[in-house]
Write a protein that holds these residues in place. Structure first.
Motif, mmCIF file in Angstrom:
data_model
loop_
_atom_site.group_PDB
_atom_site.id
_atom_site.type_symbol
_atom_site.label_atom_id
_atom_site.label_comp_id
_atom_site.label_asym_id
_atom_site.label_seq_id
_atom_site.Cartn_x
_atom_site.Cartn_y
_atom_site.Cartn_z
ATOM 1 N N LYS A 128 20.965 46.357 35.921
ATOM 2 C CA LYS A 128 19.935 45.313 35.894
ATOM 3 C C LYS A 128 20.087 44.395 34.671
ATOM 4 N N ASN A 129 20.390 44.990 33.522
ATOM 5 C CA ASN A 129 20.425 44.194 32.293
ATOM 6 C C ASN A 129 21.765 44.173 31.565
ATOM 7 N N HIS A 130 22.716 44.982 32.038
ATOM 8 C CA HIS A 130 23.979 45.118 31.308
ATOM 9 C C HIS A 130 25.187 45.068 32.223
ATOM 10 N N VAL A 131 26.327 44.910 31.555
ATOM 11 C CA VAL A 131 27.617 45.026 32.238
ATOM 12 C C VAL A 131 28.473 45.951 31.391
ATOM 13 N N ARG A 132 29.088 46.923 32.047
ATOM 14 C CA ARG A 132 29.992 47.811 31.320
ATOM 15 C C ARG A 132 31.387 47.598 31.896
ATOM 16 N N ILE A 133 32.355 47.457 31.018
ATOM 17 C CA ILE A 133 33.724 47.194 31.480
ATOM 18 C C ILE A 133 34.646 48.261 30.891
ATOM 19 N N VAL A 134 35.530 48.795 31.712
ATOM 20 C CA VAL A 134 36.542 49.722 31.197
ATOM 21 C C VAL A 134 37.914 49.275 31.692
ATOM 22 N N LEU A 135 38.915 49.642 30.926
ATOM 23 C CA LEU A 135 40.294 49.454 31.370
ATOM 24 C C LEU A 135 40.941 50.833 31.362
ATOM 25 N N ILE A 136 41.512 51.217 32.502
ATOM 26 C CA ILE A 136 42.135 52.541 32.571
ATOM 27 C C ILE A 136 43.608 52.414 32.930
ATOM 28 N N ASP A 137 44.351 53.497 32.656
ATOM 29 C CA ASP A 137 45.771 53.506 33.022
ATOM 30 C C ASP A 137 45.982 54.337 34.286
ATOM 31 N N LEU A 138 47.252 54.493 34.633
ATOM 32 C CA LEU A 138 47.607 55.198 35.873
ATOM 33 C C LEU A 138 47.107 56.639 35.871
ATOM 34 N N SER A 139 47.026 57.243 34.677
ATOM 35 C CA SER A 139 46.522 58.621 34.584
ATOM 36 C C SER A 139 45.001 58.663 34.497
ATOM 37 N N GLU A 140 44.373 57.522 34.700
ATOM 38 C CA GLU A 140 42.917 57.386 34.699
ATOM 39 C C GLU A 140 42.290 57.678 33.336
ATOM 40 N N ASN A 141 43.054 57.439 32.278
ATOM 41 C CA ASN A 141 42.501 57.494 30.918
ATOM 42 C C ASN A 141 41.812 56.164 30.633
ATOM 43 N N ILE A 142 40.645 56.239 29.981
ATOM 44 C CA ILE A 142 39.988 54.996 29.557
ATOM 45 C C ILE A 142 40.682 54.502 28.292
ATOM 46 N N LEU A 143 41.295 53.337 28.364
ATOM 47 C CA LEU A 143 42.000 52.774 27.196
ATOM 48 C C LEU A 143 41.029 51.974 26.329
ATOM 49 N N PHE A 144 40.211 51.175 26.981
ATOM 50 C CA PHE A 144 39.241 50.343 26.251
ATOM 51 C C PHE A 144 37.954 50.264 27.065
ATOM 52 N N HIS A 145 36.836 50.147 26.358
ATOM 53 C CA HIS A 145 35.582 49.957 27.089
ATOM 54 C C HIS A 145 34.605 49.139 26.251
ATOM 55 N N LYS A 146 33.662 48.546 26.953
ATOM 56 C CA LYS A 146 32.703 47.686 26.270
ATOM 57 C C LYS A 146 31.424 47.596 27.110
ATOM 58 N N ARG A 147 30.294 47.496 26.428
ATOM 59 C CA ARG A 147 29.025 47.296 27.135
ATOM 60 C C ARG A 147 28.397 46.017 26.613
ATOM 61 N N LEU A 148 28.017 45.168 27.519
ATOM 62 C CA LEU A 148 27.487 43.864 27.126
ATOM 63 C C LEU A 148 26.137 43.624 27.782
ATOM 64 N N VAL A 149 25.311 42.839 27.115
ATOM 65 C CA VAL A 149 24.013 42.480 27.694
ATOM 66 C C VAL A 149 24.218 41.277 28.608
ATOM 67 N N LEU A 150 23.818 41.428 29.861
ATOM 68 C CA LEU A 150 23.859 40.305 30.797
ATOM 69 C C LEU A 150 22.866 40.599 31.934
ATOM 70 N N PRO A 151 21.610 40.141 31.759
ATOM 71 C CA PRO A 151 20.609 40.422 32.807
ATOM 72 C C PRO A 151 21.051 39.837 34.150
ATOM 73 N N TYR A 152 20.950 40.658 35.191
ATOM 74 C CA TYR A 152 21.426 40.217 36.502
ATOM 75 C C TYR A 152 20.534 39.130 37.098
ATOM 76 N N ARG A 153 21.161 38.100 37.596
ATOM 77 C CA ARG A 153 20.490 37.072 38.399
ATOM 78 C C ARG A 153 21.442 36.741 39.534
ATOM 79 N N ASN A 154 20.917 36.519 40.709
ATOM 80 C CA ASN A 154 21.788 36.145 41.820
ATOM 81 C C ASN A 154 22.050 34.634 41.771
ATOM 82 N N THR A 155 22.768 34.213 40.723
ATOM 83 C CA THR A 155 23.028 32.776 40.531
ATOM 84 C C THR A 155 24.505 32.562 40.194
ATOM 85 N N ASN A 156 24.991 31.375 40.442
ATOM 86 C CA ASN A 156 26.378 31.050 40.095
ATOM 87 C C ASN A 156 26.608 31.187 38.600
#
Ligand SMILES: [Zn+2]
Length: 374
Positions: free
Chosen positions: A90-118
């Protein structure tokens, strides 16, 4: 024609199984693979060679000898493929980047309240691209993007059919996928989290993942395969009715588990869940009373699931992250309601993955697609 088609399919299946075995084993040898999969050494030799040529497997040294000739160590090349996972809440976006072995290489959580808008979708795309740009990776190795949505998707994952959390219905996933250069897969958040959880379990596990976040949902895996239901609404455990004429649920019914077991029940005044559990751990009486009522209802929900599926139940979502110290107490409450209870029965566990589980599960989908087409 037909028999050669079948043999190509078997060949592909063998190569796929061999690669998955190497991936899971971390380090193995041709001999081990042959024994584990019951395939002949010539088949293993040929397939490992092909996987080496594809750049996903390598030899890295030799095992210590146990008498005979030292076997070569076979490992997967983790950075051969990368995948992005995004969890929209509802209020955030979490992003991860993983490799072929499904290890999380990088991750980040950002504030971005959801709106159904362009405007929202553009900002989301910019955030994902910026996240990728922040890290020293070979972007050509990105095989796809998985997006976790707190809601129900249609059968082919192209439309968000219904999301109470985001307050939307029938929104095309193209609103997001059209703004990004990668093949994009959309997945329900509980299904994604369960997929991530399955990594730590035997591949053919049967289990229910109960997601206790700001809404209650779940996912059902039978012999390692997800059961989605005819209308893609399986695992909507939040709407199992556990109290007669009970509290109003957002779905219009009364007494649904969602009204008693969502994380919001513990944090009605928008305090942080972590603060709730800190106070509870310190013996705060007010929190203890809220918690007692919460786990009484949770036990009712769990026994209904257990009676329906007769399998292990993993407690996940926001509340699942804090559940470890309280599991025993909950298990005892469930046991009191269990007509088939055997002494020592333990079928409840807390999610091993914590905050990133839905984003990780979403990122796993493109990786699995990539492996399937090897
Ligand atoms: Zn309901």
């Amino acid at each position: 024609m037909k028999s050669s088609g079948v043999s190509i399919e078997i060949k592909k299946q063998n190569r796929n199984n061999i690669f998955k075995y190497i991936l899971r084993s971390k380090t193995t040898s041709r001999q081990d693979i042959s024994l584990a999969l019951g395939l002949s050494m010539p088949t293993i030799l040929q397939n490992v060679k092909e996987l080496q040529e594809l750049g996903v497997v390598e030899e890295s040294g030799r095992f210590e000898s146990t008498g005979g000739r030292k076997a070569n160590v076979i490992t997967s090349i983790s950075n051969a493929a990368l995948s992005i996972g995004v969890e929209i809440t509802k209020n955030h976006v979490r992003i991860v980047l993983i490799d072929l072995s499904e290890n999380i290489l990088f991750h980040k959580r950002l504030v971005l309240p959801y709106r159904n808008t362009n405007d929202y979708y553009s900002k989301l795309a910019v955030m994902i691209q910026a996240f990728i740009g922040e890290h020293p990776i070979d972007t050509r190795k990105i095989v796809g993007l998985g997006v976790s949505i707190p809601g129900i998707l249609n059968e082919d994952g192209t439309i968000i059919a219904d999301s109470h959390v985001l307050n939307i219905r029938n929104v095309s996933c193209k609103a997001i996928s059209s703004l990004l250069p990668w093949k994009t897969y959309f997945v329900n958040d509980a299904n994604a989290a369960a997929l991530a959880e399955l990594r730590n379990l035997p591949q053919d596990s049967t289990m229910v993942y109960l997601s206790l976040s700001n809404s209650v949902g779940g996912a059902i895996f039978i012999n390692g395969n997800i059961y989605r239901g005819i209308n893609q609404r399986s695992g909507e455990f939040g709407h199992l009715r556990i109290v007669n004429n009970g509290r109003q649920c957002y779905c219009g019914q009364q007494g649904c588990a969602d009204a008693y077991c969502s994380a919001l029940v513990l944090t009605p005044k928008e305090e942080k869940l972590e603060a709730f559990f800190d106070s509870l751990g310190e013996g705060n009486e007010e929190k203890q009373a809220v918690w007692n009522e919460y786990i009484d209802h949770l036990a009712k929900l769990i026994i209904n699931i257990r009676m329906s599926f007769d399998c292990d139940i993993i407690l996940g979502g926001y509340v699942g992250c804090y559940m470890d110290p309280w599991l025993q107490e909950l298990q005892s409450k469930v046991a009191e309601l269990d007509p088939f209870e055997q002494p020592g029965d333990v079928f409840l566990s807390a999610s091993r993955l914590k905050q990133e589980s839905s984003a990780l599960g979403a990122a796993i989908i493109p990786i699995e697609e990539y492996i399937d087409q090897l």
